[in-house]
Design a protein around this motif. Structure first.
Motif, short mmCIF file in Angstrom:
data_model
loop_
_atom_site.label_atom_id
_atom_site.label_comp_id
_atom_site.label_asym_id
_atom_site.label_seq_id
_atom_site.Cartn_x
_atom_site.Cartn_y
_atom_site.Cartn_z
N VAL A 42 -24.51 33.68 5.62
CA VAL A 42 -25.12 34.40 6.75
C VAL A 42 -24.99 35.91 6.54
O VAL A 42 -25.95 36.65 6.71
CB VAL A 42 -24.45 33.96 8.08
N THR A 66 -21.95 38.39 12.51
CA THR A 66 -20.93 37.35 12.41
C THR A 66 -19.83 37.89 11.50
O THR A 66 -20.09 38.22 10.35
CB THR A 66 -21.53 36.05 11.83
N CYS A 123 -15.80 34.70 13.41
CA CYS A 123 -16.99 34.22 12.69
C CYS A 123 -17.72 33.12 13.46
O CYS A 123 -18.58 32.44 12.89
CB CYS A 123 -16.59 33.69 11.32
N LEU A 173 -20.22 30.97 15.36
CA LEU A 173 -21.66 30.92 15.59
C LEU A 173 -21.97 29.52 16.12
O LEU A 173 -21.05 28.74 16.36
CB LEU A 173 -22.44 31.26 14.30
N SER A 224 -17.55 29.69 11.24
CA SER A 224 -18.36 29.56 10.03
C SER A 224 -17.60 29.84 8.75
O SER A 224 -18.07 29.51 7.67
CB SER A 224 -19.59 30.47 10.12
N THR A 283 -26.80 32.87 15.53
CA THR A 283 -25.76 33.90 15.42
C THR A 283 -25.94 34.88 16.57
O THR A 283 -26.89 34.78 17.34
CB THR A 283 -25.88 34.67 14.09
#
Lengths: 155, 717, 194
Positions: free
Chosen positions: A26, A35, A47, A49, A58, A73
């Motif tokens: 990402v 993120t 992080c 999401l 994530s 996100t």
């Protein structure tokens, strides 16, 4: 390996090692920097999401599991110019200080409100377990209640 | 009104096409030492600008936006907003016209000291207003010429110069003037003329932060960038010797392994590849001995090391000598980690003898110097581009990671991004040093303290920093960071003294938000509670009766009275089984009093409510003052109740959030009341002072319930 | 396994009325003395890799010292965590060597009826075979669960922790454990007196 998924409503295809954390795909491949990397150990929540609407950390989610999933996100939380109720509430309560942990908190909160539209203080304590070093929890709690209000008010 | 100081101004054309006005600061290099020494005694904040380049500057853009280039970094404390408010009031512009940016080191306007110590607003209060007022007058003067109107017929408002039915925007004027004349500094506005100062103006960085659009050091990128990772020892005192890189070189994605005399690192095409390869490097380390927490604790003991009397009044030794009878208690605080959420890192590009580095740093100037030294290039060829900081808390006053990224970049001729893992953050922190305190007091039959002594033994704080070179240490006399908050603030006590004992620990200790304030206040203000109980007095009244009659005393008295009133402080158990605890401190000229309301169930302390009264001098932004108080209270609860690092077989542990227990949402008080007291003083610091009394306030409240005095942080083990 | 959570809720509703052991195992002649198999099996069952997620309360445990799970992690309505802090917020279907977060399919907490914490080996074993506690599983289903379920067998491949250090495995090999479970059940699931 090739992995396809939707991110913030857009179909993407990436070619990555299957075990690479989704976080790095990402951030570094799809260039969505909202993120954050805090610990890489699923301990801090920076992080966080959404994967198919569920809050996921994530850094501990291999990209291979994203195949065919809907990823959201912080950049995709707003609908166009209309900020998500959580973001609106965060603005109203002036929550962020350094701001680094805030996207993770907002994503966790958005997931919470989808499941529990009117969370009690106890619900908030039981569901929001990310870490904020600036200590913005007090305003966050107010913002979470406010976000629920905004979300439950027909526009 | 403070006299306008002697400053030099500089006008030039900005990169954006606007006019730039900058202000210089007079004073040679010696000012560093004097200012730091002065800071210790007067709490007057040092602002250590460059003498050759402007320390702050504005650029007026053709579209009438004002770009304010800040030498102070935004790490959450809201300094961009506060500085913009101050400038906007003298510039006569709206907040929406102000755009605040970090000043890269090559622009020259870099603070030689740092962003830290709760000094930013206070140190820039005068120069910033002078610069802004000068800018406004300069634009108005040139506007008068352009419009052919006498300058005294013109006024300024919302970035527009108008009068005699004519008007021009600042931007219009700036784009039409080629030869600028700098006027002498005009007098500054009075408090009743402020439109922005004193208002709870929304943070200028709010919307971006809510959208996740902010760029922190970790988010910085450069074209064609690679990822680096440096091997670090887990062990205290380990020195790098050599490394076997044969296996790591074969790992996928590896571009180069960089071997330096003092470290080894890997450069790869992705973060994951770099990190995976790093684990295959077999590094050798020189380790002199195996350390344990028990040894560290026995080193930190009042009586060991070198004592310095940092404060003395009357003849405390006449009451507190070996043969005398007095009351005494010992307190301890643990090693603390910064645990800021954004790991330390940097993106560096070194090419053709020049270095460009994007990163989160609190010491732009120091970082640039360290990189220049290591690369053997001139400092002017290093450009540090500061980003927003994902928390500072003093951790980013140490930035060797910039040098590492630069060395790695030089090795491959491409930009390299390099940052710490979380484990490395915990193991390579510049920790808050552990402390040991011995307090002694002699109480009269009437419940008056006749003599009081505070001894604090601590690892280094200021002495552990490259900001304070060894040569400056004798000048400063003792580590003022370690004893910050360690002086007796009750000046009506006839005899008192504070003594600081210095201990050099085998691992790095240094700045941690509020420095010694948290631990020192915990010890002194818990002891005051003990004395109040022995004196059979209400702890709030007991404090008030020992406050001297002067300005500082009055301010301290007022915050205690305000906190008592707002919280309804009582020293007996409340009907719901809870209890209240009170504590106060004075730090950087800012007195604070907290009343904590707690319950204790199954030996678990829960903080339900904290009432905070703070005297900030002039309040620039009441909302962000509140935010700093709330944040300090929560961070203080976290540190005082839960946090602790241990040394286990030379390894600092824990290495991850969770085992390093910190306050979560559930642990934060559901109610925080902040009472802001103001006076005609200059704006004081607010980023750290409210951390001071929280530990003692909680411990004092818990004592009311349990009857057991907890003299060791963390309170909740 | 999908119905596990539902069963657990039903069990919860009725659990207050049970006192101890009310549904004895099949009463058949023992084919052999299975005490050794039982003991082998219990060495695994009572190991922290299993016990950490069979707590006697709403908080899972973790780590070699079986501390209460960090971050206020809780059971939730169905053993899969709370609304925004589910097990799957962090734990995926396989161990993660990058983060050190363990994982296996349907990672979740055992239902409270299967709380083992604080029980003797015999008490645990009785719960395992008692349909009123074990999610109404027949002995055949129990055998399958104990010897084939990915989450149960995760104990033998527990991955590394956040520092990359391998987690401690049970003191019995996977093969010996499976064999012991089968042998014990084949022998009538006898629970030795202790």
């Amino acid at each position: 390996m090739k992995i396809q998924f939707n991110i913030n409503g857009k179909a993407v295809s990436v070619d990555e090692d299957a075990r690479t954390p989704l976080l790095w795909v990402v951030r570094d491949v799809l260039d969505l920097k909202g993120t954050k990397f805090g610990c890489g150990k699923a301990a801090c929540g920076a992080c966080t999401l959404h994967v198919n609407g569920e809050a996921v950390r994530s850094c501990s989610f291999p990209v291979e599991y994203a195949e065919g999933k809907e990823i959201t996100t912080i950049e995709g939380l707003a609908k166009g110019d209309q900020l998500h109720p959580v973001q609106q509430a965060w603005m109203e309560e002036i929550v962020p200080q350094c701001g680094y942990c805030q996207p993770g908190f907002m994503m966790s909160t958005a997931a919470l409100l989808d499941k529990i539209p009117n969370p009690t203080d106890q619900d908030i304590d039981d569901n929001i377990a990310n870490i904020c070093r600036c200590g913005t929890y007090y305003r966050m709690r107010k913002a979470i209640h406010r976000a629920a209000e905004i979300k439950n008010t027909p526009s | 009104m403070k006299k306008v100081s002697r400053r030099r101004f500089l006008v030039s054309t900005g990169v954006g096409g606007g006019v730039v006005l900058g202000a210089m600061y007079f004073g040679g290099c010696g000012i560093v030492k004097r200012k730091i020494a002065g800071y210790a005694n007067t709490a007057e904040s040092p602002y250590l600008g460059n003498t050759k380049t402007p320390l702050i500057w504005f650029e007026v853009m053709p579209n009438n936006q004002i770009i304010f280039s800040s030498s102070k970094v935004e790490m959450g404390q809201g300094v961009f907003t506060g500085l913009a408010q101050i400038a906007a009031d003298e510039l006569d512009v709206e907040m929406g016209q102000m755009e605040v940016r970090h000043a890269p080191s090559q622009t020259g306007n870099v603070d030689r000291f740092a962003t830290g110590g709760s000094t930013s607003i206070n140190s820039l209060w005068t120069p910033l207003r002078e610069l802004a007022a000068t800018m406004r007058e300069m634009i108005k003067n040139h506007g008068a010429e352009l419009m052919n109107v006498s300058v005294d017929k013109l006024s300024t408002n919302k970035g527009i110069v108008s009068g005699e039915n004519q008007s021009m925007t600042y931007g219009d004027i700036a784009s039409k003037v080629s030869e600028w004349k700098v006027p002498s500094t005009p007098s500054l506005r009075n408090i009743d003329q402020y439109k922005h100062i004193g208002k709870p103006i929304v943070r200028v960085d709010l919307e971006d932060k809510v959208k996740g659009a902010h760029i922190f050091g970790m988010d910085a990128v450069m074209p064609d960038m690679l990822f680096g990772s440096v091997v670090r020892s887990e062990r205290v005192g380990a020195k790098y010797v050599d490394a076997d890189i044969s296996e790591a070189e074969k790992m996928p994605g590896v571009v180069k392994i960089v071997k330096e005399p003092d470290f080894v690192g890997v450069i790869a095409t992705s973060y994951n590849a770099a990190n995976n390869a790093k684990h295959k490097i077999k590094a050798q380390w020189d380790v002199d001995k195996v350390w344990q927490s028990s040894e560290i604790e026995s080193m930190i003991e009042v009586g060991k090391g070198k004592p310095v009397v940092i404060q003395k009044n009357g003849q405390p030794n006449r009451f507190l000598g070996e043969q005398d009878e007095f009351i005494s208690s010992e307190y301890r605080s643990p090693i603390g980690a910064h645990a800021q959420l954004e790991p330390n890192g940097a993106v560096a590009h070194v090419k053709d003898g020049k270095a460009t580095i994007m990163m989160s740093t609190q010491v732009i100037k120091l970082t640039a110097g360290e990189v220049a030294d290591r690369l053997g290039i001139k400092e002017k060829n290093v450009n540090i581009i500061p980003t927003f900081l994902g928390g500072g808390f003093g951790r980013r006053l140490h930035t060797p990671n910039a040098m590492e990224a630069a060395v790695m970049s030089r090795a491959v001729g491409r930009p390299v991004k390099c940052f710490f893992t979380r484990q490395e953050e915990f193991q390579n922190d510049y920790f808050r040093p552990p402390t040991h305190h011995i307090l002694k007091a002699k109480l009269s039959a009437e419940g008056i303290i006749e003599a009081l002594e505070h001894n604090v033994s601590s690892g280094d704080v200021m002495y552990g920093s490259p900001l304070v070179p060894n040569f400056a240490q004798p000048l400063i006399g003792s580590d003022i960071g370690a004893w910050r908050g360690g002086m007796v603030q009750y000046g009506a006590i006839p005899n008192y003294q504070a003594i600081s004992w210095r201990v050099k620990l085998p691992f790095a200790t240094s700045w941690w938000r509020s420095l010694g304030l948290l631990a020192n206040t915990f010890a002194i203000e818990s002891f005051m509670d003990e004395l109040a109980i022995l004196a059979n007095a209400n702890p709030a009244d007991f404090r008030l009766r020992h406050i001297q009659k002067d300005k500082a005393g009055d301010r301290l008295k007022k915050v205690i009275e305000a906190a008592v009133e707002k919280s309804g402080y009582r020293d007996e158990l409340l009907s719901n089984g809870r209890a209240m605890g009170i504590a106060a401190s004075t730090d950087v000229n800012t007195p604070v009093c907290h009343v904590a309301e707690v319950s204790v169930e199954n030996e678990q302390i829960k903080v339900h409510k904290v009432t905070c009264a703070i005297d900030v001098g002039l309040a620039i932004n009441p909302d962000q003052i509140r935010a700093q108080c709330e944040g300090s209270i929560v961070m203080g609860i976290s540190a005082a109740m839960y946090e602790e690092m241990k040394v286990v077989d030379s390894v600092l542990r824990p290495t991850i959030y969770g085992p390093y227990k910190m306050a979560l949402m559930k642990d934060a008080p559901k109610e925080i009341e902040v009472v802001i007291l103001e006076n005609d003083e200059e704006p004081g610091g607010v980023g750290e002072p409210p951390l001071g009394p929280i530990g003692a306030a909680i411990a004092n409240a818990a004592f009311r319930i349990t009857g057991k005095r907890n003299r060791t942080m963390p309170l909740q083990t | 396994m999908k119905i596990y959570g539902t069963l657990f809720i039903i069990l919860l509703l009725g659990i207050g009325s049970f006192v101890g052991f009310s549904n004895p195992p099949r009463n058949q002649e023992p084919v052999q003395n299975t005490t050794q198999a039982f003991n082998t099996m219990m060495k695994v069952v009572t190991h922290k890799r299993c016990m950490n997620c069979h707590p006697n309360g709403d908080r899972p445990r973790q780590g070699e010292d079986s501390h209460i799970h960090n971050f206020n992690v809780q059971r939730g309505d169905d053993g899969h965590g709370t609304a925004a802090l589910k097990c799957s917020t962090c734990h995926q279907k396989a161990n993660n060597d990058n983060s050190g977060v363990p994982g296996a399919p349907h990672w979740h907490l055992a239902p409270i009826s299967m709380a083992w914490e604080g029980l003797s080996d015999a008490e645990i074993a009785r719960r395992i075979i008692d349909t009123k506690f074990n999610g109404d599983r027949s002995i055949e289903e129990i055998e399958k669960h104990m010897t084939e379920d990915d989450l149960v067998l995760w104990a033998f491949d527990p991955g590394v922790n956040n520092e990359g250090i391998p987690r401690e495995k049970p003191p019995v090999s996977e093969k010996d454990y499976i064999q012991a479970v089968k042998e014990w059940i084949a022998g009538g699931a006898q629970i030795p007196e202790q």
